[in-house]
Scaffold this motif. Structure first.
Motif, short mmCIF file in Angstrom:
data_model
loop_
_atom_site.label_atom_id
_atom_site.label_comp_id
_atom_site.label_asym_id
_atom_site.label_seq_id
_atom_site.Cartn_x
_atom_site.Cartn_y
_atom_site.Cartn_z
N THR A 289 11.05 -1.51 5.15
CA THR A 289 10.56 -0.74 4.00
C THR A 289 9.52 -1.54 3.21
OG1 THR A 289 12.67 0.38 3.83
CG2 THR A 289 11.24 0.50 1.93
N GLY A 292 6.39 -1.26 5.13
CA GLY A 292 5.79 0.08 5.02
C GLY A 292 5.14 0.29 3.66
N GLY B 133 11.55 4.97 1.83
CA GLY B 133 11.26 3.91 0.87
C GLY B 133 9.83 3.43 0.90
N SER B 134 9.07 3.85 1.92
CA SER B 134 7.72 3.31 2.10
C SER B 134 6.66 4.00 1.26
CB SER B 134 7.30 3.39 3.57
OG SER B 134 8.10 2.54 4.32
N SER B 135 7.06 4.98 0.48
CA SER B 135 6.07 5.67 -0.33
C SER B 135 6.75 6.34 -1.49
CB SER B 135 5.32 6.69 0.52
OG SER B 135 4.48 7.44 -0.29
N GLU B 136 5.97 6.61 -2.53
CA GLU B 136 6.50 7.34 -3.66
C GLU B 136 6.11 8.81 -3.52
OE1 GLU B 136 8.07 7.50 -6.59
OE2 GLU B 136 9.11 5.68 -5.98
N ASP B 165 -0.09 7.26 1.44
CA ASP B 165 1.07 7.84 2.11
C ASP B 165 0.95 7.74 3.62
OD1 ASP B 165 2.41 8.61 -0.19
OD2 ASP B 165 1.24 10.45 -0.35
N GLY B 168 1.48 4.28 4.70
CA GLY B 168 2.89 3.94 4.53
C GLY B 168 3.72 4.45 5.69
#
Lengths: 330, 182
Positions: A289, A292, B133-136, B165, B168
């Motif tokens: 994570t 990423g 979890g890799s992006s909002e 995104d 990500g």
């Protein structure tokens, strides 16, 4: 850009909803008006008054065959109440519950009475062991769902915004103290080498930088409650530097890129869900994570720096060309 | 190693807020700031900021709600899945990649569901939880942050957010394939 995407979301949603409903109508996906032969398993040997409670039982294969699907895997045992009508067809009411098959649960949302399907009994054999039911016609499932979503989400938005009031007030109060005490200034000096590169348009010791640093730190620690107020504080400070009200500045977009990248050290939500669904190693995703989110943030920052040079976006920041508007006479 | 890291970060997360409150107040007091008065002065803005966001958030969430409930996502997935399976993204994880920028609660639900069906320790389980979890939720952040300062012309913010995104999701896919794809 946002205008077009916003319009596209709504337009695509409506078009797809209409398309699906027309498709359902043509194929008669919900078998409107077609009798369905089911087993009747009464709880009492005879009706009590004019009401008779029991279960409607259909094998999974018969259910799948009737609706032309494959998704039903278990035998259907749907609780139901028959209302005996002396002149005419008896009525059945099937309340949606966890015992209902998924398809019925889904279409009960668009039934005339919510969460309850009703049907008429078209035919029954002598002992009433097998009955033939015709469910109420189901139409416009998607259009109804879309309408409901529009209203629900408008409500959710207001609740979300109002829910911010308390934490916003708390953190804005605390930040104000930190600002007056010179703590924010200290923080900005510490990280100046990085922030000066990321936000060249913002003076190095401007309060905006302090808020940006605090927001990013809170985000990385997963402190969402604190991060949003600090982020909004940063936006407010950045807005003070803006020369054109209502238009995003380069610094704002770079800040947003850092925020939507979502840098985080411990993805707590994802770990909790993994643990709840029985993972042997819920924390295994921490490293992946971080990687990423780093990719997302880096790409966002680079993109913001590149795009801000495009003439199309550059011109929006220029002061309004002298285009005197005639005062309107009405 | 990862266990130690987790313990340390968890500990910092827990003490961060009380520590910050203590530091802000303590520092303020030592610098002779009238802490109570200044706090109230700052807190006053909380209500206005929250209320200012409302129209922006209603506009955004309403559009996302219509899009989600219409089933347009399924259509999009069936169009895109041939292309994405080419880069090694399993068709099951594609809706996650598409929904993540649009809806936080939606993608959380989807992640939970996929984890239930495929198991949290399967490749898909690990991939979707990494993606989550890799992006909002870009569109939510956009509405709230720009809404609070009444910015309507967002300029390049939307393409920049979507590029973040995209990268990500690609980053999550790449690292998961390298480490967990057997």
């Amino acid at each position: 850009m946002l205008n077009k995407i916003w319009l596209a979301l709504v337009a695509i949603g409506l078009v797809v909803a209409v398309g699906k409903d027309v498709n359902d109508e043509v194929r008669n996906t919900y078998r409107n008006g077609i009798p369905f032969e089911v087993q009747w398993e009464p709880k009492t040997p005879a009706p009590l008054g004019n009401r008779w409670e029991g279960n409607i039982v259909v094998s999974a294969s018969a259910f799948n065959q009737f609706y032309g699907i494959v998704s039903q895997t278990e035998e259907v045992r749907q609780p139901a109440t028959i209302t005996v009508v002396h002149s005419g067809n008896d009525l059945v009411s099937l309340p949606a519950s966890d015992a209902s098959p998924a398809l019925w649960r889904q279409i009960s949302k668009s039934a005339a009475t919510k969460e309850k399907l009703s049907a008429t009994i078209a035919a029954k054999n002598a002992e009433r062991k097998t009955i033939s039911i015709v469910l109420e016609p189901i139409r416009f499932v998607k259009l109804k769902a879309v309408t409901q979503a529009a209203l629900d989400f408008a409500n959710t938005a207001v609740q979300l915004a109002l829910g911010l009031i308390g934490v916003m007030a708390l953190w804005l109060g605390l930040i104000k103290i930190a600002e007056e005490a010179g703590l924010v200034y200290l923080l900005t000096r510490l990280l100046r080498p990085i922030t000066a590169r990321l936000f060249p348009d913002v003076p190095a010791d401007h309060p905006a930088i302090g808020a940006i640093i605090m927001n990013t730190a809170a985000n990385m620690l997963g402190l969402n409650n604190a991060a949003t107020p600090m982020g909004l504080k940063a936006m407010e400070e950045l807005n003070k530097l803006s020369t054109k009200a209502g238009t995003a500045t380069n610094a704002m977009v770079t800040f947003l890129a850092i925020n939507t990248g979502g840098l985080i050290l411990i993805p707590a939500t994802a770990i909790a869900v993994r643990a709840a669904s029985g993972s042997t190693n819920p924390g295994i995703i921490i490293g992946t994570t971080i990687f990423g989110a780093f990719c997302a943030t880096a790409a966002g920052v680079v993109a913001s720096k590149l795009f801000q040079r495009l003439p199309n976006y550059k011109k929006d920041l220029l002061p309004e060309t002298v285009e005197k508007r005639e005062p309107r006479h009405e | 190693m990862s266990e130690l890291f987790r313990t340390v970060v968890n500990f910092i997360s827990i003490i961060a807020i009380p520590l910050m409150i203590a530091a802000f107040l303590g520092w303020g007091f030592s610098k002779k700031v009238k802490v109570y008065e200044v706090f109230v002065e700052g807190a006053k803005e909380g209500f206005n900021t929250a209320v200012r966001i409302i129209p922006y958030l209603v506009a955004m969430l309403f559009a996302i709600g219509v899009f989600r409930e219409s089933g347009a996502m399924d259509v999009l997935v069936s169009i895109l899945s041939p292309a994405t399976s080419f880069i090694g993204l399993p068709a099951e994880a594609l809706p996650m990649a598409l929904l993540r920028p649009l809806s936080g609660s939606g993608s959380l639900g989807l992640m939970t569901e996929l984890m239930k069906t495929h198991g949290p320790d399967s490749f898909i389980g690990i991939l979707v939880s990494t993606m989550y979890g890799s992006s909002e939720t870009t569109f939510y952040v956009l509405a709230v942050y720009f809404g609070s300062v009444q910015v309507k012309n967002t300029r390049h913010a939307v393409p920049v957010g979507l590029i973040a995104d995209l990268f990500g999701m690609l980053g999550a896919l790449m690292i998961c394939r390298m480490l967990f794809n057997v």
